[in-house]
Design an enzyme around this catalytic site. Structure first.
Site, PDB file in Angstrom:
ATOM      1  N   GLY A 308       5.237 -68.277 -59.153  1.00  0.00           N
ATOM      2  CA  GLY A 308       3.889 -68.517 -58.661  1.00  0.00           C
ATOM      3  C   GLY A 308       3.058 -67.246 -58.600  1.00  0.00           C
ATOM      4  CB  SER A 309       0.179 -66.410 -56.423  1.00  0.00           C
ATOM      5  OG  SER A 309      -0.537 -67.579 -56.743  1.00  0.00           O
ATOM      6  CB  THR A 310       5.141 -63.449 -56.186  1.00  0.00           C
ATOM      7  OG1 THR A 310       5.912 -64.207 -57.138  1.00  0.00           O
ATOM      8  CG2 THR A 310       5.165 -64.158 -54.840  1.00  0.00           C
ATOM      9  CB  VAL A 311       3.875 -62.948 -61.581  1.00  0.00           C
ATOM     10  CG1 VAL A 311       5.242 -63.536 -61.358  1.00  0.00           C
ATOM     11  CG2 VAL A 311       2.883 -64.041 -61.952  1.00  0.00           C
TER      12      VAL A 311
END
Length: 584
Positions: A308-311
């Site tokens: 998800g958005s952690t990248v």
């Protein structure tokens, strides 16, 4: 006169009678005796000179006995010397059915029932087991019994029942470190976790005492003694104080949220040492009945999910590195939805019509990341992900570690490029994700992670420009700014500058995505001088809230605050030079 002649004639005949001695018969007998003597001498010479080993072996089989002296398995301790796994002396109860029946069998039924009761066995099953193996000389009845039980068994004085020295693994930390430490089998060899990975190091060499016994079992000669070598101790990088705090937070989370499971891993960014690795639910390694497979899986290293958005910070890094944007570039955001081919990309939070990359990270804008991704070659973004370690093992070398799934396709559609920039289309494990964030915290210096305490820091490889990393760290620090609208404000720690990125991903199922979510929070603290990197993953939260900023961020804050205090990391929030990248 006639009578005299007749007697004389008989006497002459008697004197001329043939002799009873027959020379050829005597020769045959002497020959046979000689041949027998030669045969015996030859056989004796053959046995004594040419083949003495077999008879010696036969004799030794009847008189020599080798007694194994078990060696203690090495102690596993944390970085401060607190014991996490030790070996304690126990005994095994065995039976010699031949000896039992030779001494009257099982006539003393009360004592045999007492034996079954103390060993926790069914009375009739115990008797039937001995009966079934009545021709055998050795049968285990129970393994790894306590000294008190062994003492009771010896006082029963049952013929044919003996005790054998063994050792049993005991885990003082119980379920807190169970997934990491692992367990051993009944034979003392590692089955899971560190116990299995470093089994050769922890296992010692058992001693051997060779003696000669007479027919009554008495020792008449000591032949040899081979000293035992204990297993080598193992010192882990884990800080059990932080481990206990982290496990308590995980356990409370899956009960209060509720959630199917939760995982956390904490790393020292300056050394690559893992300070905590926990999963909930866990299991009690000291209770064999509690070892269900779903409880024993170390999800930190085995389970992979789309991040998800952690990248997103790494997509921004690539865009800045390639010169597409800088920290002041304004990117147009056309509302809450953006059409990409026949699909739409949407944002959860409202954002301005023009925003910097810092604001895009703060508000976790999928549309902003889509525009950045479509403005750069997909190969560049893939190369950045690979450079920081999304497609490789973390370096801890624990048995069972997975490496996730990294795409390898020739053609990319626009929607695939878009989703790839905000965490879909690849899968990683929590240990891989924290490895990547540890690289970010080390100012772009990538080094392998270690589950062992390191005496010397492993040299790393500079994979990102440190100046760009510092800018991105300041950007993700804004995610914890509640006043500025940061989605991860719940991950903030009073007194410290904390940079995080929250993420929420739908769980993939056959043919698409289901209704379950995974909530992430990954971050670094303190931002002014990074020391710790942490990833919190909550699997399938069941309540109405399922976003990473609402579910995983509070856990992150609690554990990070305790870890910073335990490690005596000085606060840095008072010296913060408020962000210049603004929230607009």
């Amino acid at each position: 006169m006639a009578l005299f002649k007749s007697a004389k004639t008989k006497n002459q005949r008697r004197q001329k009678a043939p002799s009873a001695f027959i020379p050829w018969r005597f020769g045959v007998i002497c020959g046979c005796i000689f041949l027998a003597l030669v045969g015996l001498i030859g056989r004796a010479a053959y046995i004594q000179v040419l083949e003495p080993g077999r008879l010696i072996q036969e004799g030794d089989l009847r008189s020599l006995r080798v007694k194994a002296m078990p060696s203690a398995r090495g102690i596993i301790s944390d970085r401060n010397g607190e014991q996490l796994a030790v070996s304690v002396p126990v005994q095994a109860v065995w039976a010699d059915p031949v000896q039992i029946y030779k001494n009257g069998g099982m006539q003393q039924v009360e004592r045999w029932h007492a034996l079954a009761d103390v060993l926790g066995l069914n009375r009739q099953e115990l008797l039937a087991r001995v009966e079934k193996n009545k021709k055998r000389r050795f049968v285990y009845l129970a393994r790894q019994v306590s000294p008190a039980m062994a003492d009771y068994v010896s006082k029963l004085k049952l013929p044919g029942i003996g005790l054998k020295d063994e050792s049993r693994r005991f885990y003082p930390s119980g379920e807190v470190s169970a997934h990491l430490i692992g367990v051993t089998g009944i034979d003392g060899h590692g089955l899971e976790g560190v116990e299995r990975t470093y089994d050769g190091w922890l296992t010692g060499e058992p001693g051997r005492r060779t003696v000669r016994k007479d027919r009554y079992g008495r020792v008449v000669e000591n032949i040899s003694l081979q000293k035992r070598e204990p297993g080598k101790p193992l010192e882990l990088s884990i800080d059990q104080r932080i481990q206990a705090v982290a496990y308590r937070a995980m356990k409370e989370a899956i009960v209060n949220l509720p959630a199917t499971s939760a995982s956390l891993v904490l790393v020292d960014v300056n050394t690559g040492e893992i300070l905590a690795m926990v999963n909930a639910p866990s299991f009690n390694p000291n209770n064999r009945n509690d070892r269900q497979s779903y409880k024993m899986r170390n999800r930190v290293i085995t389970d992979s999910f789309e991040p998800g958005s952690t990248v997103k910070p790494f997509g921004v890094l690539e865009a800045m590195e390639s010169g597409i944007v800088d920290e002041n570039t304004l990117i147009k955001i056309p509302g809450r939805r953006l059409r990409v081919g026949s699909n739409y990309v949407s944002d959860v939070s409202r954002i301005e019509k023009e925003a910097t990359v810092g604001r895009i990270l703060q508000k976790s804008s999928n549309i902003g990341m889509t525009k950045l991704s479509l403005a750069m070659p997909i190969e560049d973004l893939i190369e950045m992900y690979q450079r920081v370690g999304f497609d490789e093992p973390s370096g801890i070398n624990l048995v069972g570690e997975a490496v996730g799934l990294f795409p390898n396709r020739r053609r990319w559609s626009d929607i695939e490029r878009a989703t790839f920039a905000y965490g879909y289309g690849l899968s990683v494990t929590p240990i891989q994700l924290v490895h990547v964030y540890a690289t970010l915290g080390a100012k772009g210096l990538k080094r392998p992670l270690s589950i062992l305490k390191t005496e010397k820091v492993v040299p790393g490889k500079q994979v990102i420009d440190p100046k760009l990393v510092e800018k991105v760290l300041t950007m993700i620090e804004s995610v914890t700014d509640k006043a500025g609208g940061g989605g991860g404000w719940r991950a903030g720690v009073p007194g410290y500058r904390v940079g995080v990125k929250t993420g929420t991903a739908k769980k993939a199922i056959a043919g698409g995505y289901g209704d379950d979510y995974i909530a992430y929070t990954a971050g670094i603290a303190p931002v002014s001088k990074p020391r710790l990197a942490m990833v919190v993953m909550v699997n399938e939260p069941k309540g109405e809230q399922y976003y990473g900023g609402a579910i995983a961020a509070p856990i992150f804050a609690e554990v990070m605050q305790n870890a910073l205090q335990i490690l005596n990391v000085p606060p840095d929030a008072d010296t913060i030079d408020k962000m210049n990248i603004v929230n607009k």
